[in-house]
Every structure is written in C-alpha cells, then in structure tokens.
Design an enzyme around this catalytic site. Structure first.
Site, PDB file in Angstrom:
ATOM      1  N   ARG A  43      38.462  -6.410  24.426  1.00 57.27           N
ATOM      2  CA  ARG A  43      39.994  -6.846  24.703  1.00 57.27           C
ATOM      3  C   ARG A  43      40.785  -6.583  25.425  1.00 57.27           C
ATOM      4  NH1 ARG A  43      39.537  -7.997  18.823  1.00 57.27           N
ATOM      5  NH2 ARG A  43      40.288 -10.074  18.240  1.00 57.27           N
ATOM      6  N   THR A  49      40.476  -6.523  15.616  1.00 57.09           N
ATOM      7  CA  THR A  49      40.869  -7.670  14.749  1.00 57.09           C
ATOM      8  C   THR A  49      42.171  -7.136  13.987  1.00 57.09           C
ATOM      9  OG1 THR A  49      38.684  -8.202  14.318  1.00 57.09           O
ATOM     10  CG2 THR A  49      40.123  -9.048  12.981  1.00 57.09           C
ATOM     11  N   GLY A 277      35.199 -16.397   5.073  1.00 60.03           N
ATOM     12  CA  GLY A 277      34.759 -14.992   5.041  1.00 60.03           C
ATOM     13  C   GLY A 277      34.419 -14.913   6.611  1.00 60.03           C
ATOM     14  N   HIS A 450      61.944   7.652 -12.617  1.00 57.64           N
ATOM     15  CA  HIS A 450      62.666   6.434 -13.231  1.00 57.64           C
ATOM     16  C   HIS A 450      63.889   6.066 -12.478  1.00 57.64           C
ATOM     17  CE1 HIS A 450      64.228   3.874 -16.235  1.00 57.64           C
ATOM     18  NE2 HIS A 450      65.436   4.573 -16.215  1.00 57.64           N
TER      19      HIS A 450
HETATM   20  P1  FAD Z   1      37.506  -4.904  14.396  1.00 62.52           P
HETATM   21  O1  FAD Z   1      38.939  -4.446  14.273  1.00 62.52           O
HETATM   22  O2  FAD Z   1      36.808  -6.180  14.537  1.00 62.52           O
HETATM   23  O3  FAD Z   1      37.231  -4.142  15.849  1.00 62.52           O
HETATM   24  C1  FAD Z   1      36.104  -4.348  16.582  1.00 62.52           C
HETATM   25  C2  FAD Z   1      36.484  -4.341  18.133  1.00 62.52           C
HETATM   26  O4  FAD Z   1      35.372  -4.209  18.853  1.00 62.52           O
HETATM   27  C3  FAD Z   1      37.021  -5.714  18.633  1.00 62.52           C
HETATM   28  O5  FAD Z   1      38.261  -5.302  19.164  1.00 62.52           O
HETATM   29  C4  FAD Z   1      36.337  -6.296  19.551  1.00 62.52           C
HETATM   30  O6  FAD Z   1      36.923  -6.767  20.622  1.00 62.52           O
HETATM   31  C5  FAD Z   1      35.675  -5.100  20.253  1.00 62.52           C
HETATM   32  N1  FAD Z   1      33.928  -5.484  20.429  1.00 62.52           N
HETATM   33  C6  FAD Z   1      33.177  -6.112  19.825  1.00 62.52           C
HETATM   34  N2  FAD Z   1      32.149  -6.332  20.561  1.00 62.52           N
HETATM   35  C7  FAD Z   1      32.299  -5.405  21.661  1.00 62.52           C
HETATM   36  C8  FAD Z   1      31.292  -5.188  22.671  1.00 62.52           C
HETATM   37  N3  FAD Z   1      30.084  -5.600  22.703  1.00 62.52           N
HETATM   38  N4  FAD Z   1      31.932  -4.293  23.597  1.00 62.52           N
HETATM   39  C9  FAD Z   1      33.208  -3.949  23.671  1.00 62.52           C
HETATM   40  N5  FAD Z   1      34.104  -4.112  22.628  1.00 62.52           N
HETATM   41  C10 FAD Z   1      33.511  -5.018  21.474  1.00 62.52           C
HETATM   42  N6  FAD Z   1      42.121  -5.670   6.391  1.00 62.52           N
HETATM   43  C11 FAD Z   1      43.079  -4.705   5.683  1.00 62.52           C
HETATM   44  O7  FAD Z   1      42.496  -3.574   5.275  1.00 62.52           O
HETATM   45  N7  FAD Z   1      44.128  -5.019   5.574  1.00 62.52           N
HETATM   46  C12 FAD Z   1      44.642  -6.284   5.788  1.00 62.52           C
HETATM   47  O8  FAD Z   1      46.003  -6.465   5.608  1.00 62.52           O
HETATM   48  C13 FAD Z   1      43.899  -7.189   6.443  1.00 62.52           C
HETATM   49  N8  FAD Z   1      44.457  -8.353   7.051  1.00 62.52           N
HETATM   50  C14 FAD Z   1      43.592  -9.013   7.791  1.00 62.52           C
HETATM   51  C15 FAD Z   1      44.114 -10.261   8.153  1.00 62.52           C
HETATM   52  C16 FAD Z   1      43.107 -11.037   8.951  1.00 62.52           C
HETATM   53  C17 FAD Z   1      43.870 -12.402   9.407  1.00 62.52           C
HETATM   54  C18 FAD Z   1      42.013 -10.614   9.396  1.00 62.52           C
HETATM   55  C19 FAD Z   1      40.995 -11.648  10.333  1.00 62.52           C
HETATM   56  C20 FAD Z   1      41.353  -9.543   9.010  1.00 62.52           C
HETATM   57  C21 FAD Z   1      42.292  -8.658   8.195  1.00 62.52           C
HETATM   58  N9  FAD Z   1      41.729  -7.500   7.664  1.00 62.52           N
HETATM   59  C22 FAD Z   1      42.415  -6.546   7.034  1.00 62.52           C
HETATM   60  C23 FAD Z   1      40.499  -7.041   7.976  1.00 62.52           C
HETATM   61  C24 FAD Z   1      40.356  -6.146   9.136  1.00 62.52           C
HETATM   62  O9  FAD Z   1      41.129  -6.555  10.050  1.00 62.52           O
HETATM   63  C25 FAD Z   1      39.058  -5.376   9.557  1.00 62.52           C
HETATM   64  O10 FAD Z   1      38.386  -5.071   8.328  1.00 62.52           O
HETATM   65  C26 FAD Z   1      39.023  -4.413  10.545  1.00 62.52           C
HETATM   66  O11 FAD Z   1      39.853  -4.770  11.545  1.00 62.52           O
HETATM   67  C27 FAD Z   1      37.799  -3.785  10.849  1.00 62.52           C
HETATM   68  O12 FAD Z   1      37.836  -2.717  11.749  1.00 62.52           O
HETATM   69  P2  FAD Z   1      36.626  -2.408  12.707  1.00 62.52           P
HETATM   70  O13 FAD Z   1      36.949  -1.446  13.551  1.00 62.52           O
HETATM   71  O14 FAD Z   1      35.509  -2.467  12.064  1.00 62.52           O
HETATM   72  O15 FAD Z   1      36.498  -3.845  13.766  1.00 62.52           O
HETATM   73  P1  NAD Z   2      37.050 -13.776   1.604  1.00 62.06           P
HETATM   74  O1  NAD Z   2      35.893 -13.493   1.424  1.00 62.06           O
HETATM   75  O2  NAD Z   2      38.409 -12.971   1.061  1.00 62.06           O
HETATM   76  O3  NAD Z   2      37.390 -15.269   0.749  1.00 62.06           O
HETATM   77  C1  NAD Z   2      36.690 -16.439   1.312  1.00 62.06           C
HETATM   78  C2  NAD Z   2      36.622 -17.136   0.179  1.00 62.06           C
HETATM   79  O4  NAD Z   2      36.014 -18.618   0.465  1.00 62.06           O
HETATM   80  C3  NAD Z   2      35.867 -16.892  -1.179  1.00 62.06           C
HETATM   81  O5  NAD Z   2      36.848 -16.866  -2.320  1.00 62.06           O
HETATM   82  C4  NAD Z   2      34.913 -17.822  -1.162  1.00 62.06           C
HETATM   83  O6  NAD Z   2      34.377 -17.958  -2.567  1.00 62.06           O
HETATM   84  C5  NAD Z   2      35.392 -19.039  -0.557  1.00 62.06           C
HETATM   85  N1  NAD Z   2      34.224 -19.856  -0.022  1.00 62.06           N
HETATM   86  C6  NAD Z   2      33.193 -19.456   0.670  1.00 62.06           C
HETATM   87  N2  NAD Z   2      32.564 -20.667   1.186  1.00 62.06           N
HETATM   88  C7  NAD Z   2      33.619 -21.705   0.622  1.00 62.06           C
HETATM   89  C8  NAD Z   2      33.491 -23.175   1.109  1.00 62.06           C
HETATM   90  N3  NAD Z   2      32.366 -23.654   1.565  1.00 62.06           N
HETATM   91  N4  NAD Z   2      34.246 -23.992   0.245  1.00 62.06           N
HETATM   92  C9  NAD Z   2      35.244 -23.486  -0.434  1.00 62.06           C
HETATM   93  N5  NAD Z   2      35.393 -22.029  -0.446  1.00 62.06           N
HETATM   94  C10 NAD Z   2      34.607 -21.184   0.033  1.00 62.06           C
HETATM   95  O7  NAD Z   2      37.277 -13.973   3.091  1.00 62.06           O
HETATM   96  P2  NAD Z   2      38.324 -14.332   4.258  1.00 62.06           P
HETATM   97  O8  NAD Z   2      39.580 -14.723   3.456  1.00 62.06           O
HETATM   98  O9  NAD Z   2      38.059 -15.304   5.179  1.00 62.06           O
HETATM   99  O10 NAD Z   2      38.770 -13.048   4.837  1.00 62.06           O
HETATM  100  C11 NAD Z   2      37.814 -12.245   5.544  1.00 62.06           C
HETATM  101  C12 NAD Z   2      37.667 -10.943   5.241  1.00 62.06           C
HETATM  102  O11 NAD Z   2      38.777 -10.468   5.997  1.00 62.06           O
HETATM  103  C13 NAD Z   2      38.059 -10.646   3.737  1.00 62.06           C
HETATM  104  O12 NAD Z   2      36.815 -10.647   2.896  1.00 62.06           O
HETATM  105  C14 NAD Z   2      38.621  -9.264   4.028  1.00 62.06           C
HETATM  106  O13 NAD Z   2      37.635  -8.511   4.080  1.00 62.06           O
HETATM  107  C15 NAD Z   2      39.260  -9.186   5.254  1.00 62.06           C
HETATM  108  N6  NAD Z   2      40.914  -9.623   4.994  1.00 62.06           N
HETATM  109  C16 NAD Z   2      41.268  -8.678   4.158  1.00 62.06           C
HETATM  110  C17 NAD Z   2      42.756  -8.723   4.050  1.00 62.06           C
HETATM  111  C18 NAD Z   2      43.736  -7.752   3.322  1.00 62.06           C
HETATM  112  O14 NAD Z   2      42.997  -6.831   3.086  1.00 62.06           O
HETATM  113  N7  NAD Z   2      44.742  -8.296   2.864  1.00 62.06           N
HETATM  114  C19 NAD Z   2      43.307  -9.919   4.594  1.00 62.06           C
HETATM  115  C20 NAD Z   2      42.840 -10.891   5.391  1.00 62.06           C
HETATM  116  C21 NAD Z   2      41.316 -10.499   5.591  1.00 62.06           C
END
Ligand code: FAD
Ligand code: NAD
Length: 471
Positions: A43, A49, A277, A450
């Site tokens: 990125r 992410t 997911g 409290h």
């Molecule tokens: P990532 O954050 O996915 O980072 C991996 C990095 O590797 C990326 O920047 C990618 O560009 C880079 N990369 C991949 N392949 C290569 C390559 N070949 N060469 C160089 N770079 C590469 N989790 C929470 O705990 N709290 C939340 O509130 C939360 N909210 C979320 C909301 C959304 C919409 C989404 C999608 C996810 C959310 N998550 C949340 C999940 C969280 O973002 C991930 O669990 C977390 O980012 C994982 O960290 P990571 O370092 O394993 O991977």
């Molecule tokens: P999720 O696993 O939280 O939820 C996916 C939901 O989709 C599940 O309840 C599943 O039963 C349902 N599902 C699966 N297939 C389906 C289908 N064909 N039709 C209807 N429902 C279906 O996944 P997500 O919401 O995509 O988020 C991905 C991951 O990112 C999460 O598992 C979490 O690890 C991470 N995340 C975390 C936060 C946070 O910590 N607040 C916020 C966003 C994302």
C-alpha cells in the site's frame, strides 16, 4: 577461509512482509530489541487493513454518525438540548474520517523512522527461503515474518462490482447516503456499517444466514442485541440467504430465500454490501519458493512461537488461524519479535476480547455459555442490567447487561459478555481479570469507582454467588 567469509551476511536480521497491525508492531518491536529490520508494504500508506480501510475509518464513521443521529433524531431533547435545521454534510464527515486515517498512518511512518525500520515499498514475493523480491530489488533476511493479513470473501456465485455490489472498503466511502442498502452478513462489518448508514438515513436490511446475528457471540447477548437493533430500525432477516443479485442500471434486485428453503422474496436496493467474512491473504507471495503451503482454509499454520514449517519464517495476524482482530495481530507482532530476539513472547489465545462498536456495543472475552457447557463445565452465571446501574441511568443509556460465566467448582471466570454503551471499554477489565486467573469473587471484592458503568461488572460478579445489591 573463515566462517564469516563462507556465509553471506543477510541484508536484514528481520524482514516483515505486511505493514498492518501485526507487521508494523513486529517491525517496531524487533528494531527496539536491537535488530536490523525492514518491512515490505505494497500500500502507499502503512497500517494495513485496520488503519486504512478497517477499524479506524469505520470507527470514525460510527462516531460521527452517532453524533448526527443524536442531533437529528431528537434524542437529546430530553436533556433540554434541541436543534433546528440539522443538516448532514457527508463530504465533511468523510474528510474528517480521512484526516483521522491519515494522521494515524503517518504516525506509523514516523514510528518506523524513529525506530530505524526500513520501509520497502512494493509487493513482496519469495524467491527462496531467505530471499524476497520487492519491486526491482531482492533482499535477504535471517528471519522473515509473514503478516499479509486478509481480504474480503464472498458468498458462492456473488461477487462485488465495486459500485452497486460492494465490500466494506467502498461502504466506508459511499459518495451519498443510499436510499436502500442491503447488507449480506449479520456479523461485525454488517452491523457496524449497517448502523452507520441507518443513522445517516438509509433504509437498511441485514440478511444473515444463521438463525441469529453475531452467531459466534453468547446467545443471550445476540438475542437482546437483535431486539435493540430492530428498535433502531434495522430490518434484520436471520435464517435467510441471498439466492441472486441482479444489477438493474444503478440499482440491484436481490432475491432472498429462507436458509432452510421456502418461498423467495425480492427486494430492490441502491447498494448491496457483501460482509460474510474475510480470507487469509497469501496472494502473489510465492510461498512455494520458500517451501511453505497453506491449510485447507488458506491459513499459514504456526507453532506456539509463530514458526511455520520453515522455522526461520514466522507468520502472525489474520493470515494464521484465530480471530481476525487487530489487537490479536498486534499482540502477535509484539510476541513474534520477542521470540526472534531470543526472548519469550506471550499471547493467550483464550483471552482475546472482541467488540462490535454499534450503539450499544457488544463485547466479549473467553467462552460463551454454550461453549463452556460443551467443554464440560458446571457453571454459575451472574448477570446485571444497566437499567439498575446508577451511571447508565443518569446518562439515560440503560440498554444491555453484563453476564459473567464462572466455573461452579472453582469460581474461575470462564467468560464475560457485555451489551452496553461502554462495553468495548469495560471488557478490558474482564480480560485482565481472566489473564490473572481471577475468580468471580475477585471481581466482586474489587472496589469499583462510583458512579461508573463498570459497577455493573462488580454487581454481575456478586450475582454469580448470590443476589446482586442494587436490584
Ligand atoms: P492487515 O491489516 O490486513 O495488513 C496486511 C498488510 O499486508 C496490508 O497492508 C497489505 O497491503 C500488505 N500486504 C499483503 N500482501 C503483501 C505483499 N505480498 N507484499 C507487501 N505487502 C503486502 N479489527 C479490530 O480488532 N477492531 C475493529 O474495530 C476492526 N474493524 C474492522 C473494520 C473493517 C471494515 C474491516 C475490514 C476489518 C476490521 N477489523 C477490526 C479487522 C482488522 O482490520 C484486522 O484483523 C487487522 O487489520 C489484521 O492485521 P494484519 O496485520 O494481520 O493484516
Ligand atoms: P463476520 O464473520 O463477522 O460475519 C459474517 C456473517 O455473515 C456471519 O454472521 C455469517 O454467519 C454470515 N454469513 C456467511 N455467509 C453468508 C451468506 N451467504 N448469507 C448471509 N450471511 C452469511 O465477518 P465480517 O463481518 O465480514 O467481518 C470480517 C472480519 O473482520 C470479522 O470476522 C472480524 O474478524 C473483522 N472485523 C472486526 C471488527 C471489530 O472488531 N469491531 C469490525 C469489522 C470487522
């Protein structure tokens, strides 16, 4: 010939692939421990992410949309605060979100400079067990950490088009409020992003395949959570699947069917968010050149020190088994650096909190009641509603409750589940208690300030062994 002449010196002690919460923490910690470190990130900004298209922008929109809904919906009038002519300026809301993201991603770049971590910009691919190509450059390292995270996954036969049928990345950046939004998946993303757009004025339907939303959470929490979200106007359709999405111009006609089979129903919407997911991301890494394979779920298997089948290559975060959460990835990043530096890293997979940042928030740590029973525990369970908590009552935010699950014989806390406006903050106390092996009595005998929402935790702990005080 001396040994040092025979063995080529690697460019780096540690190369981390991926600059997300797992990778950037691993890189910074390894550098702090005196190692020469590089981090490859494809990125244009660091933070992965989470900072770019996940945790941070979603929480920025959850906060801003909550403020808007409070002001526009008249929720504050009972406090004598009323607004006239409340207007939504979505562009400004999005700019403020982008500013938060930029400040935080720039912050990681600053920390890299401060700790002398070299950022190698570009996509990394293995050329051998110690050699990785990034752009035009091949670098070598004694230790490699794979932290490449995850990507969205899609239901069979349904794929995003980036415009009408989208992933969370586009749903964080809609240029206008959709009139009708259909969310596929009632998990973290579905409920958080569904809440954002509902608060901003969209009609939101959430389709969940399983019989309840957030199916992995404790059933009592999921049931009450669903009731509250429905009252907020989210149309939750559980036990339902999406059979077809047909694009019609700038809209979509979506066919829904009961998961168990039965007559279909169609809805017409402006946008469809696919949130069913995420999958581990090893795309383009050429793992085979390092002698690595993924398991059937696409994950890289590791041992307790995050070593893969090739021991000097380790993996952390979303790309390995376990919950896909940023704090889990960060803790693993810290621990993996410790192991590489010859120290002991610690992550306890049994005590990883999880929070859905809706209003109220849903937070949990440890086993659900069903999991604890399935594991053979006899249980004692204490609950306490925020309706009887003085601070929640004062703030007029009494939705939800605390549930503490303890082993009946030892009183050890096995799981804590909270639905409430402060659940995400309160769960830290439960995680710490469980990390220390606390009994429910330990929590009950701890003095809590409290008036705070946290007193509900103390009361739920008291309720494990007898009646709570304030109910
Ligand atoms: P990532 O954050 O996915 O980072 C991996 C990095 O590797 C990326 O920047 C990618 O560009 C880079 N990369 C991949 N392949 C290569 C390559 N070949 N060469 C160089 N770079 C590469 N989790 C929470 O705990 N709290 C939340 O509130 C939360 N909210 C979320 C909301 C959304 C919409 C989404 C999608 C996810 C959310 N998550 C949340 C999940 C969280 O973002 C991930 O669990 C977390 O980012 C994982 O960290 P990571 O370092 O394993 O991977
Ligand atoms: P999720 O696993 O939280 O939820 C996916 C939901 O989709 C599940 O309840 C599943 O039963 C349902 N599902 C699966 N297939 C389906 C289908 N064909 N039709 C209807 N429902 C279906 O996944 P997500 O919401 O995509 O988020 C991905 C991951 O990112 C999460 O598992 C979490 O690890 C991470 N995340 C975390 C936060 C946070 O910590 N607040 C916020 C966003 C994302």
């Amino acid at each position: 010939m001396s040994i040092s002449e025979e063995l080529p010196v690697a460019d780096y002690d540690v190369l981390v692939i991926g600059g997300g919460p797992g990778g950037y923490v691993a890189a910074i910690r390894a550098a702090q421990l005196g190692l020469k470190v590089a981090c490859a990130e494809k990125r244009t900004t660091l933070g992965g992410t989470c900072l770019n298209v996940g945790c941070i922008p979603s929480k920025a929109l959850l906060h801003a949309s909550e403020l808007y809904a409070e002001a526009a919906g008249g929720a504050l009038s009972k406090f004598g605060i009323s607004f006239k002519g409340v207007e939504l300026d979505l562009g400004t809301m999005m700019k403020e979100k982008a500013k938060a993201v930029r400040e935080l991603t720039d912050g990681i770049a600053f920390l890299f400079r401060k700790n002398r971590v070299t950022w190698l910009k570009g996509a990394a691919a293995f050329e051998g067990p110690n050699a990785v190509r990034i752009g035009d450059e091949t670098v070598t390292a004694d230790h490699i950490v794979i932290a490449t995270g995850s990507e969205p996954t899609f239901p069979p036969g349904l794929a995003p088009d980036g415009e009408v049928v989208v992933t969370s990345t586009e749903a964080l950046d809609f240029p206008e409020v959709p009139r009708r939004l259909l969310v596929v998946g009632g998990g973290y993303i579905g409920l958080e992003m569904g809440s954002v757009w509902k608060r901003l004025g969209a009609d939101v339907t959430v389709v969940e395949y399983m019989p309840s939303i957030v199916p992995a959470m404790d059933a009592d929490i999921a049931t009450e959570f669903a009731k509250i979200l429905k009252k907020q106007g989210l149309d939750l359709r559980t036990g339902t699947k999406v059979a077809e999405i047909a694009r019609e111009g700038g809209r979509a006609r979506v066919t829904l069917e009961p998961a168990a089979g039965g007559p279909a129903d169609t809805v017409e919407v402006d946008r469809v968010l696919l949130a069913v997911g995420r999958r581990p991301n090893t795309d383009g890494l050429a793992l085979e050149k390092a002698g690595l394979v993924t398991n059937a779920r696409g994950q890289i298997e590791v041992d307790g020190q995050f070593r893969t089948a090739v021991p000097h290559i380790r993996a952390i975060g979303d790309v390995i088994p376990g919950p896909m959460l940023a704090h889990k990835a960060m803790d693993e990043g810290h621990a993996v650096a410790e192991w590489i530096a010859g120290r002991v890293g610690h992550v306890n997979p049994a005590v990883i909190p999880a929070v859905v940042y809706t209003m109220p928030e849903a937070a949990s740590v440890g086993l659900t009641e069903a999991e604890a029973r399935a594991a053979g525990h006899e249980l004692r369970i204490g609950t306490f509603p925020f309706l009887a908590n003085s601070r929640a009552k004062t703030n007029r935010d009494t939705a939800g409750f605390v549930k503490i699950i303890a082993d009946a014989a030892t009183d050890r806390v096995l799981g804590v589940h909270i639905l409430g406006s402060m659940a995400g903050t309160m769960i830290a106390q439960a995680a710490q208690a469980m990390e220390f092996g606390a009994s429910s009595e330990d929590i009950a005998l701890t003095c809590h300030a409290h008036p705070t929402h946290s007193e509900a935790m103390k009361e739920a702990a008291i309720a494990v062994r007898g009646p709570a005080l304030h109910i």
